[in-house]
Design a protein around this motif. Structure first.
Motif, PDB file in Angstrom:
ATOM      1  N   ILE A 187       0.755  -1.324   0.040  1.00 25.25           N
ATOM      2  CA  ILE A 187      -0.007  -0.073  -0.034  1.00 25.25           C
ATOM      3  C   ILE A 187       0.925   1.080  -0.154  1.00 25.25           C
ATOM      4  CG2 ILE A 187      -1.749   1.128   1.369  1.00 25.25           C
ATOM      5  CD1 ILE A 187      -3.128  -1.309   1.861  1.00 25.25           C
ATOM      6  N   PRO A 188       1.950   1.356   0.680  1.00 25.68           N
ATOM      7  CA  PRO A 188       2.750   2.464   0.769  1.00 25.68           C
ATOM      8  C   PRO A 188       3.473   2.946  -0.679  1.00 25.68           C
ATOM      9  CG  PRO A 188       3.320   1.179   2.714  1.00 25.68           C
ATOM     10  CD  PRO A 188       2.462   0.497   1.762  1.00 25.68           C
ATOM     11  N   ALA A 189       3.541   2.001  -1.568  1.00 28.31           N
ATOM     12  CA  ALA A 189       3.821   2.056  -2.863  1.00 28.31           C
ATOM     13  C   ALA A 189       2.843   2.876  -3.882  1.00 28.31           C
ATOM     14  CB  ALA A 189       4.515   0.884  -3.504  1.00 28.31           C
ATOM     15  N   LEU A 190       1.593   2.226  -3.497  1.00 26.01           N
ATOM     16  CA  LEU A 190       0.503   2.897  -4.157  1.00 26.01           C
ATOM     17  C   LEU A 190       0.201   4.363  -3.810  1.00 26.01           C
ATOM     18  CD1 LEU A 190      -1.941  -0.287  -3.991  1.00 26.01           C
ATOM     19  CD2 LEU A 190      -0.455   0.319  -6.063  1.00 26.01           C
ATOM     20  N   VAL A 191       0.222   4.586  -2.486  1.00 23.76           N
ATOM     21  CA  VAL A 191       0.162   5.865  -2.034  1.00 23.76           C
ATOM     22  C   VAL A 191       1.393   7.023  -2.701  1.00 23.76           C
ATOM     23  CG1 VAL A 191       0.290   7.477   0.115  1.00 23.76           C
ATOM     24  CG2 VAL A 191      -0.994   5.070   0.276  1.00 23.76           C
ATOM     25  N   ALA A 192       2.508   6.277  -2.863  1.00 23.51           N
ATOM     26  CA  ALA A 192       3.549   7.109  -3.205  1.00 23.51           C
ATOM     27  C   ALA A 192       3.410   7.482  -4.843  1.00 23.51           C
ATOM     28  CB  ALA A 192       4.984   6.342  -3.252  1.00 23.51           C
ATOM     29  N   GLN A 193       2.552   6.570  -5.531  1.00 21.48           N
ATOM     30  CA  GLN A 193       2.085   6.857  -6.970  1.00 21.48           C
ATOM     31  C   GLN A 193       1.191   7.808  -7.065  1.00 21.48           C
ATOM     32  OE1 GLN A 193       1.290   3.054  -8.699  1.00 21.48           O
ATOM     33  NE2 GLN A 193       3.184   2.059  -7.895  1.00 21.48           N
ATOM     34  N   GLY A 194       0.564   8.392  -5.866  1.00 19.65           N
ATOM     35  CA  GLY A 194      -0.310   9.240  -5.967  1.00 19.65           C
ATOM     36  C   GLY A 194      -1.676   8.786  -5.917  1.00 19.65           C
ATOM     37  N   LEU A 195      -1.861   7.391  -5.574  1.00 22.00           N
ATOM     38  CA  LEU A 195      -3.115   6.871  -5.687  1.00 22.00           C
ATOM     39  C   LEU A 195      -3.992   7.530  -4.353  1.00 22.00           C
ATOM     40  CD1 LEU A 195      -2.979   3.151  -6.948  1.00 22.00           C
ATOM     41  CD2 LEU A 195      -3.922   5.206  -8.232  1.00 22.00           C
ATOM     42  N   ARG A 196      -5.291   7.706  -4.425  1.00 20.41           N
ATOM     43  CA  ARG A 196      -5.912   7.879  -3.329  1.00 20.41           C
ATOM     44  C   ARG A 196      -6.706   6.869  -2.543  1.00 20.41           C
ATOM     45  NH1 ARG A 196      -4.974  12.888  -3.002  1.00 20.41           N
ATOM     46  NH2 ARG A 196      -5.186  14.446  -4.984  1.00 20.41           N
ATOM     47  N   LYS A 197      -7.249   6.977  -1.394  1.00 14.15           N
ATOM     48  CA  LYS A 197      -7.954   5.827  -0.717  1.00 14.15           C
ATOM     49  C   LYS A 197      -8.811   5.173  -1.414  1.00 14.15           C
ATOM     50  CE  LYS A 197      -8.874   8.849   2.585  1.00 14.15           C
ATOM     51  NZ  LYS A 197      -9.098   9.539   3.889  1.00 14.15           N
ATOM     52  N   GLY A 198      -9.690   5.835  -1.950  1.00 15.77           N
ATOM     53  CA  GLY A 198     -10.752   5.270  -2.600  1.00 15.77           C
ATOM     54  C   GLY A 198     -10.344   4.229  -3.980  1.00 15.77           C
ATOM     55  N   ASP A 199      -9.109   4.991  -4.740  1.00 12.93           N
ATOM     56  CA  ASP A 199      -8.511   4.294  -5.740  1.00 12.93           C
ATOM     57  C   ASP A 199      -7.981   2.981  -5.261  1.00 12.93           C
ATOM     58  OD1 ASP A 199      -9.339   6.467  -7.437  1.00 12.93           O
ATOM     59  OD2 ASP A 199      -7.438   7.201  -6.990  1.00 12.93           O
ATOM     60  N   ILE A 200      -7.249   2.919  -4.176  1.00 12.05           N
ATOM     61  CA  ILE A 200      -6.478   2.009  -3.633  1.00 12.05           C
ATOM     62  C   ILE A 200      -7.480   0.834  -2.971  1.00 12.05           C
ATOM     63  CG2 ILE A 200      -5.211   1.005  -1.710  1.00 12.05           C
ATOM     64  CD1 ILE A 200      -3.554   3.865  -1.856  1.00 12.05           C
ATOM     65  N   ALA A 201      -8.457   1.021  -2.377  1.00 11.16           N
ATOM     66  CA  ALA A 201      -9.552   0.102  -2.107  1.00 11.16           C
ATOM     67  C   ALA A 201     -10.195  -0.497  -3.262  1.00 11.16           C
ATOM     68  CB  ALA A 201     -10.838   0.812  -1.400  1.00 11.16           C
ATOM     69  N   GLU A 202     -10.548   0.353  -4.429  1.00 15.03           N
ATOM     70  CA  GLU A 202     -10.908  -0.176  -5.349  1.00 15.03           C
ATOM     71  C   GLU A 202     -10.213  -1.389  -6.168  1.00 15.03           C
ATOM     72  OE1 GLU A 202     -12.342   1.369  -9.907  1.00 15.03           O
ATOM     73  OE2 GLU A 202     -12.862   2.567  -8.271  1.00 15.03           O
ATOM     74  N   ARG A 203      -8.725  -0.802  -6.114  1.00 13.54           N
ATOM     75  CA  ARG A 203      -7.875  -1.936  -6.876  1.00 13.54           C
ATOM     76  C   ARG A 203      -7.767  -3.086  -6.114  1.00 13.54           C
ATOM     77  NH1 ARG A 203      -2.131   0.135  -9.019  1.00 13.54           N
ATOM     78  NH2 ARG A 203      -3.286   1.297 -10.262  1.00 13.54           N
ATOM     79  N   ILE A 204      -7.567  -2.997  -4.729  1.00  8.82           N
ATOM     80  CA  ILE A 204      -7.483  -4.197  -3.949  1.00  8.82           C
ATOM     81  C   ILE A 204      -8.789  -4.968  -3.940  1.00  8.82           C
ATOM     82  CG2 ILE A 204      -7.016  -4.874  -1.497  1.00  8.82           C
ATOM     83  CD1 ILE A 204      -5.404  -2.354  -1.372  1.00  8.82           C
ATOM     84  N   GLY A 205     -10.012  -4.253  -3.835  1.00  9.21           N
ATOM     85  CA  GLY A 205     -11.079  -5.070  -3.961  1.00  9.21           C
ATOM     86  C   GLY A 205     -11.860  -5.105  -2.497  1.00  9.21           C
ATOM     87  N   CYS A 206     -11.523  -3.953  -1.720  1.00  8.80           N
ATOM     88  CA  CYS A 206     -12.435  -3.729  -0.318  1.00  8.80           C
ATOM     89  C   CYS A 206     -12.860  -2.364  -0.250  1.00  8.80           C
ATOM     90  CB  CYS A 206     -11.080  -3.788   0.811  1.00  8.80           C
ATOM     91  SG  CYS A 206     -10.080  -2.662   0.860  1.00  8.80           S
ATOM     92  N   LYS A 207     -13.707  -2.232   0.800  1.00  7.54           N
ATOM     93  CA  LYS A 207     -14.176  -0.804   1.083  1.00  7.54           C
ATOM     94  C   LYS A 207     -13.412   0.081   1.628  1.00  7.54           C
ATOM     95  CE  LYS A 207     -18.724  -2.727   2.697  1.00  7.54           C
ATOM     96  NZ  LYS A 207     -19.627  -3.056   3.706  1.00  7.54           N
TER      97      LYS A 207
END
Length: 111
Positions: free
Chosen positions: A15-35
């Motif tokens: 997850i820290p790498a996704l945050v570092a790429q500029g992804l927001r919480k909603g984008d990360i949750a969608e990518r991972i498949g959780c709320k």
């Protein structure tokens, strides 16, 4: 048989790498498949910040702070050229300086 965990230790570690790429919480949750709320709680428990940095440092050895978008573009182009982001940035800056391309690159005279 219960549900399979989505937010495993391996997923949380990425997850820290996704945050570092500029992804927001909603984008990360969608990518991972959780709320999003589940992501926020699990990251809070794990001590993982979901705040997107406004500026990132390209490399500790190079005192430049760049936007997330700029670093993402440098990473993508550097990967295509099989070099590091730092080397690509150095090559770009050296070429601009050597060939006096400042006005062409900036599309304006600043001083």
């Amino acid at each position: 048989m219960g549900r399979q965990a989505i937010l495993t230790h391996e997923v949380l570690a990425g997850i820290p790498a996704l945050v570092a790429q500029g992804l927001r919480k909603g984008d990360i949750a969608e990518r991972i498949g959780c709320k999003e709320s589940t992501l926020v709680v699990r990251c809070s428990i794990a001590g993982i910040s979901l705040r997107v940095p406004k500026r990132l440092e390209l490399s500790p050895a190079i005192p430049l702070t760049l936007s997330c978008e700029t670093i993402a573009s440098l990473r993508a182009r550097a990967a295509a050229l099989c070099c590091s982001e730092a080397q690509l940035a150095i090559d770009l800056l050296e070429t601009i300086a050597r060939d006096n391309l400042f006005d062409a690159v900036l599309d304006t005279a600043r001083c």
